[in-house]
Scaffold this motif. Structure first.
Motif, mmCIF file in Angstrom:
data_model
loop_
_atom_site.group_PDB
_atom_site.id
_atom_site.type_symbol
_atom_site.label_atom_id
_atom_site.label_comp_id
_atom_site.label_asym_id
_atom_site.label_seq_id
_atom_site.Cartn_x
_atom_site.Cartn_y
_atom_site.Cartn_z
ATOM 1 N N UNK A 1 0.811 -1.221 0.000
ATOM 2 C CA UNK A 1 0.000 0.000 0.000
ATOM 3 C C UNK A 1 0.842 1.267 0.000
ATOM 4 N N UNK A 2 1.893 1.307 0.809
ATOM 5 C CA UNK A 2 2.714 2.519 0.891
ATOM 6 C C UNK A 2 3.368 2.822 -0.451
ATOM 7 N N UNK A 3 4.015 1.826 -1.029
ATOM 8 C CA UNK A 3 4.685 2.038 -2.306
ATOM 9 C C UNK A 3 3.705 2.332 -3.419
ATOM 10 N N UNK A 4 2.577 1.617 -3.446
ATOM 11 C CA UNK A 4 1.582 1.845 -4.485
ATOM 12 C C UNK A 4 1.008 3.260 -4.398
ATOM 13 N N UNK A 5 0.753 3.722 -3.180
ATOM 14 C CA UNK A 5 0.209 5.074 -3.005
ATOM 15 C C UNK A 5 1.171 6.127 -3.538
ATOM 16 N N UNK A 6 2.453 5.966 -3.249
ATOM 17 C CA UNK A 6 3.440 6.929 -3.750
ATOM 18 C C UNK A 6 3.592 6.833 -5.266
ATOM 19 N N UNK A 7 3.332 5.651 -5.810
ATOM 20 C CA UNK A 7 3.445 5.468 -7.258
ATOM 21 C C UNK A 7 2.167 5.778 -8.008
ATOM 22 N N UNK A 8 1.140 6.247 -7.289
ATOM 23 C CA UNK A 8 -0.107 6.623 -7.940
ATOM 24 C C UNK A 8 -1.008 5.465 -8.299
ATOM 25 N N UNK A 9 -0.790 4.290 -7.697
ATOM 26 C CA UNK A 9 -1.619 3.124 -7.984
ATOM 27 C C UNK A 9 -2.740 3.037 -6.947
ATOM 28 N N UNK A 10 -3.972 3.141 -7.421
ATOM 29 C CA UNK A 10 -5.129 3.147 -6.532
ATOM 30 C C UNK A 10 -5.705 1.737 -6.431
ATOM 31 N N UNK A 11 -5.013 0.878 -5.685
ATOM 32 C CA UNK A 11 -5.466 -0.494 -5.513
ATOM 33 C C UNK A 11 -6.680 -0.520 -4.582
ATOM 34 N N UNK A 12 -7.357 -1.649 -4.529
ATOM 35 C CA UNK A 12 -8.564 -1.753 -3.696
ATOM 36 C C UNK A 12 -8.300 -1.436 -2.226
ATOM 37 N N UNK A 13 -7.206 -1.923 -1.603
ATOM 38 C CA UNK A 13 -6.970 -1.562 -0.204
ATOM 39 C C UNK A 13 -6.759 -0.063 0.004
ATOM 40 N N UNK A 14 -6.189 0.614 -0.986
ATOM 41 C CA UNK A 14 -5.979 2.059 -0.874
ATOM 42 C C UNK A 14 -7.295 2.805 -1.036
ATOM 43 N N UNK A 15 -8.109 2.386 -1.982
ATOM 44 C CA UNK A 15 -9.372 3.071 -2.262
ATOM 45 C C UNK A 15 -10.396 2.838 -1.157
ATOM 46 N N UNK A 16 -10.503 1.592 -0.698
ATOM 47 C CA UNK A 16 -11.591 1.240 0.217
ATOM 48 C C UNK A 16 -11.130 0.945 1.649
ATOM 49 N N UNK A 17 -9.822 0.906 1.879
ATOM 50 C CA UNK A 17 -9.319 0.539 3.188
ATOM 51 C C UNK A 17 -9.131 -0.965 3.298
ATOM 52 N N UNK A 18 -8.313 -1.377 4.244
ATOM 53 C CA UNK A 18 -7.943 -2.783 4.365
ATOM 54 C C UNK A 18 -9.141 -3.666 4.694
ATOM 55 N N UNK A 19 -9.906 -3.283 5.707
ATOM 56 C CA UNK A 19 -11.015 -4.133 6.155
ATOM 57 C C UNK A 19 -12.068 -4.297 5.064
ATOM 58 N N UNK A 20 -12.489 -3.190 4.453
ATOM 59 C CA UNK A 20 -13.537 -3.267 3.432
ATOM 60 C C UNK A 20 -13.050 -4.031 2.196
ATOM 61 N N UNK A 21 -11.797 -3.798 1.806
ATOM 62 C CA UNK A 21 -11.249 -4.509 0.647
ATOM 63 C C UNK A 21 -11.206 -6.014 0.904
ATOM 64 N N UNK A 22 -10.863 -6.406 2.129
ATOM 65 C CA UNK A 22 -10.829 -7.833 2.469
ATOM 66 C C UNK A 22 -12.211 -8.464 2.320
#
Length: 296
Positions: free
Chosen positions: A191-212
């Motif tokens: 999540x940390x690296x993806x956020x800095x790289x501009x990648x909006x993965x499901x855990x970043x968009x919705x949070x860890x719990x909701x994405x799970x």
């Protein structure tokens, strides 16, 4: 270069293609014996591994800034392989994979090549600008699930039989739906690296719990389709073995859901959460299970 290829991840696509070919051998109508029933699936399995090596390298090229943060020991961030050499390796492996796909041509059909070409385009779309769908949440999952799930199984089938029918695509859909959610298991720790790289993965968009919770159905629903396909006659393998496979995989999926949802916060803490390893194990069990259910 072997490390750059990420050899552990090459086993799943090779096994997936081989399993698709073996499944087609046992599917109705049965194929008469020929050495090509072995040669083409094995050649295709090698192709699938080479294609995945190309895709992995391309992804690392475009993820270089991200990997410098979270995975600095990889060959590119550490400078053990120059960027230009990585580019050459990428295009050579893509070319080799497409050449091998062209050689997989039972009865002169080149269905495998066209399927692999479509998969190749999707791997580029996933990693490379301007599309770079890995930046866009669920679209990242879609461009993983189609080539690595749906098209991989159908390509394996094409090494033995024509893909002009419902059965190969139904089987491909099972694996595609699984990867549609399960592929996110690798995103939690990044999540940390993806956020800095501009990648909006499901855990970043919705949070860890909701994405799970969002990806949990992908560990169960696809394997219920094995039972549905068997009962409706879409799947022509051994009736009882397919039912057993559906039951085992559904139970396995529920167990993985339990591991993820019990403490979802740990998904973002552990570098490779146990659910990520189970995703690969589930793929292996399902691939072997399908082959056995059709051959026995």
């Amino acid at each position: 270069y072997l490390e750059l290829s990420r050899p552990f991840t090459l086993v799943a696509p090779a096994l997936g293609f081989l399993s698709g070919g073996l499944t087609a051998i046992g599917a109705a109508p049965y194929e008469p014996w020929s050495p090509w029933l072995v040669i083409y699936p094995v050649l295709g399995a090698l192709m699938a591994a080479v294609l995945n090596a190309a895709s992995n390298t391309l992804n690392q090229i475009y993820d270089l800034d991200i990997d410098r943060i979270k995975k600095p020991r990889r060959p590119l961030p550490e400078g053990r392989i120059p960027l230009r050499a990585a580019w050459i390796f990428t295009w050579v492996t893509y070319a080799v994979a497409l050449a091998l796909a062209w050689l997989v041509a039972p009865a002169g059909r080149h269905e495998c090549f066209w399927i692999v070409l479509a998969a190749t385009v999707l791997t580029v779309v996933y990693s490379a600008p301007p599309a770079r769908t890995k930046r866009f949440g669920i679209w990242a999952n879609v461009t993983i699930a189609i080539p690595r799930g749906v098209l991989l199984k159908v390509a394996g089938w094409s090494s033995v039989k024509t893909v002009m029918g419902v059965e190969p695509w139904f089987i491909g859909a099972i694996f595609g739906l699984f990867l549609l959610g399960a592929s996110t298991t690798k995103d939690f720790a990044d999540m940390e690296g993806d956020a800095r790289g501009g990648c909006r993965t499901l855990p970043i968009v919705y949070g860890v719990r909701r994405a799970a919770w969002m990806i949990s159905p992908s560990f169960v629903v696809p394997f219920l389709l094995i039972v549905a396909g068997t009962e409706t006659g879409v799947l022509t393998g051994n009736y009882w073995l397919l039912h057993a496979l559906g039951a085992v995989m559904t139970a396995y999926g529920l167990y993985v859901c339990y591991l993820m949802l019990r403490h979802p916060e740990s998904l973002a803490v552990e570098e490779n959460h146990v659910s990520w390893a189970h995703m690969y194990r589930m793929m292996f069990v399902a691939q072997v299970g399908f082959a056995l259910a059709y051959l026995l």
